[in-house]
Design a protein around this motif. Sequence first.
Motif, PDB file in Angstrom:
ATOM      1  N   LYS A   8       0.832  -1.207   0.000  1.00 63.33           N
ATOM      2  CA  LYS A   8       0.000   0.000   0.000  1.00 63.33           C
ATOM      3  C   LYS A   8       0.865   1.255   0.000  1.00 63.33           C
ATOM      4  O   LYS A   8       0.591   2.215  -0.712  1.00 63.33           O
ATOM      5  N   ARG A  11       2.364   1.745  -3.434  1.00 57.54           N
ATOM      6  CA  ARG A  11       1.337   2.241  -4.374  1.00 57.54           C
ATOM      7  C   ARG A  11       1.117   3.734  -4.188  1.00 57.54           C
ATOM      8  O   ARG A  11       1.027   4.484  -5.157  1.00 57.54           O
ATOM      9  N   ARG A  12       1.001   4.167  -2.941  1.00 56.41           N
ATOM     10  CA  ARG A  12       0.808   5.602  -2.662  1.00 56.41           C
ATOM     11  C   ARG A  12       2.004   6.407  -3.144  1.00 56.41           C
ATOM     12  O   ARG A  12       1.851   7.479  -3.730  1.00 56.41           O
ATOM     13  N   ASP A  90      -4.787   3.997  -1.894  1.00 54.02           N
ATOM     14  CA  ASP A  90      -4.913   2.551  -1.707  1.00 54.02           C
ATOM     15  C   ASP A  90      -6.355   2.242  -1.836  1.00 54.02           C
ATOM     16  O   ASP A  90      -6.929   1.412  -1.966  1.00 54.02           O
TER      17      ASP A  90
END
Length: 90
Positions: A8, A11-12, A90
């Motif tokens: 997560k 991804r951020r 996310d």
Amino acid sequence: MASLSERKSLRRQILREIYDRSGGTSALIDAKVLQVDLGVSDHEMAAACEYLAGEGLALLEADTFGTAATPSLIALTHKGVVEAEGGAGD
């Protein structure tokens, strides 16, 4: 394998980097340069890019001549720009 929390976070980070490098637009950026700059593996980058695309946050352009899993180019969708400006991802 990275934990859910680590995935997560990556991804951020990728969403934010795409936003920053594109000047907050839907301009295409070189995903492979981003991968190298972030120091992540091809597998990690590809998985994050696929996730962002699956959520409708990014568009991918695959490298049809290479063997890398990471797409050659990536751009945020309008939804991705809005998400990056909201600080989520996310």
